[in-house]
Design a protein around this motif. Structure first.
Motif, mmCIF file in Angstrom:
data_model
loop_
_atom_site.group_PDB
_atom_site.id
_atom_site.type_symbol
_atom_site.label_atom_id
_atom_site.label_comp_id
_atom_site.label_asym_id
_atom_site.label_seq_id
_atom_site.Cartn_x
_atom_site.Cartn_y
_atom_site.Cartn_z
ATOM 1 N N SER A 10 35.701 32.974 35.059
ATOM 2 C CA SER A 10 36.134 34.376 35.057
ATOM 3 C C SER A 10 35.560 35.080 33.839
ATOM 4 O O SER A 10 35.527 34.519 32.754
ATOM 5 N N SER A 26 40.921 37.840 37.045
ATOM 6 C CA SER A 26 41.307 37.980 38.444
ATOM 7 C C SER A 26 42.269 36.893 38.868
ATOM 8 O O SER A 26 42.027 35.728 38.653
ATOM 9 N N HIS A 30 38.628 34.157 43.759
ATOM 10 C CA HIS A 30 38.218 34.637 45.070
ATOM 11 C C HIS A 30 38.825 33.800 46.185
ATOM 12 O O HIS A 30 39.275 34.329 47.198
ATOM 13 N N HIS A 33 42.746 34.585 46.753
ATOM 14 C CA HIS A 33 43.032 35.861 47.411
ATOM 15 C C HIS A 33 42.633 35.838 48.887
ATOM 16 O O HIS A 33 43.333 36.396 49.737
ATOM 17 N N GLU A 34 41.512 35.198 49.186
ATOM 18 C CA GLU A 34 41.092 35.104 50.584
ATOM 19 C C GLU A 34 42.070 34.258 51.388
ATOM 20 O O GLU A 34 42.377 34.573 52.546
ATOM 21 N N ASN A 66 39.342 40.695 47.609
ATOM 22 C CA ASN A 66 38.921 40.689 46.209
ATOM 23 C C ASN A 66 38.330 42.017 45.749
ATOM 24 O O ASN A 66 37.862 42.124 44.608
ATOM 25 N N ASP A 69 39.432 43.455 42.366
ATOM 26 C CA ASP A 69 38.787 42.834 41.202
ATOM 27 C C ASP A 69 37.372 43.358 41.023
ATOM 28 O O ASP A 69 36.917 43.619 39.906
ATOM 29 N N ASP A 70 36.677 43.510 42.139
ATOM 30 C CA ASP A 70 35.264 43.891 42.083
ATOM 31 C C ASP A 70 35.053 45.293 41.512
ATOM 32 O O ASP A 70 33.995 45.577 40.949
ATOM 33 N N HIS A 82 46.815 44.694 37.287
ATOM 34 C CA HIS A 82 46.697 43.347 37.861
ATOM 35 C C HIS A 82 47.683 42.348 37.270
ATOM 36 O O HIS A 82 47.697 41.193 37.692
ATOM 37 N N HIS A 148 45.549 42.941 47.602
ATOM 38 C CA HIS A 148 45.202 42.219 46.381
ATOM 39 C C HIS A 148 46.391 42.083 45.429
ATOM 40 O O HIS A 148 46.652 40.997 44.899
ATOM 41 N N ASP A 152 48.274 39.025 43.369
ATOM 42 C CA ASP A 152 48.356 38.976 41.904
ATOM 43 C C ASP A 152 49.785 38.733 41.431
ATOM 44 O O ASP A 152 50.033 37.967 40.507
#
Length: 320
Positions: A10, A26, A30, A33-34, A66, A69-70, A82, A148, A152
């Motif tokens: 990260s 984050s 990834h 979150h997915e 995500n 975050d992006d 977050h 998201h 979090d």
């Protein structure tokens, strides 16, 4: 996806305020979150799935999980949404640690407030019963943020003590296959344990980790799920409260407290109950003991996200 999972460390961006420096990282990485999004997708009603696809122009929840975050690089104002820094000292297993909304989330500027704000924003659009309102950038981004931020809020070290930024300043050694072992404690809970499990137990296949969460929901977690959807003090289920801001806030605050409790009782302590210090090595026993908590928090997040989305979209009159 049948591939060996890779994850980059990260990156941290430092944001200054008058009183503190916040490092953004984050939650759940990834993969996490997915997985939360795929769990939610497996539980939402067909009507909800249709609304989601309409708003996202055919994309799946996992494809946008995500996004929040992006976009932090270009939307620095969103970095503080977050996480929650618990402003209590001491904040540990022996003294306890409490999330106090007014103190720890002033002006709703934290992940709990973000869940409430973007849920309310999305609900306002849904209640217009207008396809035009849903086919908008506002609806699209509100949905992306809700997906998201619910994730979090369930990562224990995203609702943890301010003094160490949720473990960001605690450097540890923790083995992640193919990724090395130099991390901070926050990294370990963001993605380290999930990626290690995917690579060691599930042959690098994220979908098999997701399948394991779904299996647990059918078996070990089955009797607990209804309780996950109850809001404290109201005796009503989450889906009955989503339009009532004050009661929903109580529910979301309870999710935050769950994460804080897990942080002080498990994340910050090694397998022998000793406080983890900067420079410590986390053992295989720590990983084995803590992975079930990670799995459970991922499952809870997916279940609650699905219920929240079902409430929002099954109240529509417009046909999609």
């Amino acid at each position: 996806m049948n591939r060996h999972h890779q994850v980059k460390k990260s990156f941290f961006r430092v944001f200054f305020s008058l009183y503190l420096i916040v490092q953004f990282v984050s939650s759940f990485g990834h993969d996490g979150h997915e997985i939360v999004a795929d769990v939610a997708n497996s539980r939402t009603l067909l009507e909800t799935n249709g609304a989601i696809k309409y708003i996202l122009n055919g994309q799946k929840l996992s494809e946008i999980a995500n996004w929040a975050d992006d976009v932090v690089k270009d939307r620095s104002w969103s970095a503080g949404l977050h996480f929650i820094n618990i402003m209590q000292d001491p904040c540990d297993a022996s003294s306890g640690c409490d999330f106090v909304y007014e103190r720890d989330c002033p002006d709703n500027a934290c992940v709990a407030g973000a869940v409430l704000n973007y849920t309310a924003q999305l609900r306002t659009l849904v209640m217009q019963n207008s396809l035009v309102a849903l086919n908008s950038t506002v609806a699209d981004e509100a949905l992306r943020f809700v997906v998201h931020f619910v994730g979090d809020l369930h990562q224990p070290l995203h609702v943890a003590r301010d003094s160490d930024r949720g473990g960001v300043v605690t450097n540890v050694q923790f083995y992640v296959p193919g990724q090395g072992d130099e991390w901070n404690l926050h990294n370990v809970w963001d993605f380290g344990m999930i990626v290690r499990s995917i690579n060691e137990t599930f042959s690098g296949q994220q979908e098999l980790f997701t399948a394991e969460i779904l299996r647990l929901l059918r078996t070990e977690y089955k009797d607990a799920v209804d309780g996950w959807l109850q809001c404290p003090g109201s005796g009503r289920r989450l889906v009955e409260l989503a339009g009532e801001e004050n009661e929903l806030r109580t529910c979301v605050a309870d999710w935050a407290q769950e994460s804080t409790d897990a942080a002080v009782a498990e994340a910050y302590l090694d397998e022998n109950g000793q406080e983890i210090r900067d420079g410590d090595s986390l053992s295989d026993a720590y990983y084995t003991a803590r992975l079930p908590t990670v799995q459970r928090r991922v499952a809870m997040s997916g279940v609650r996200l699905a219920a929240l989305l079902d409430f929002l979209f099954t109240s529509m009159d417009a046909d999609i």
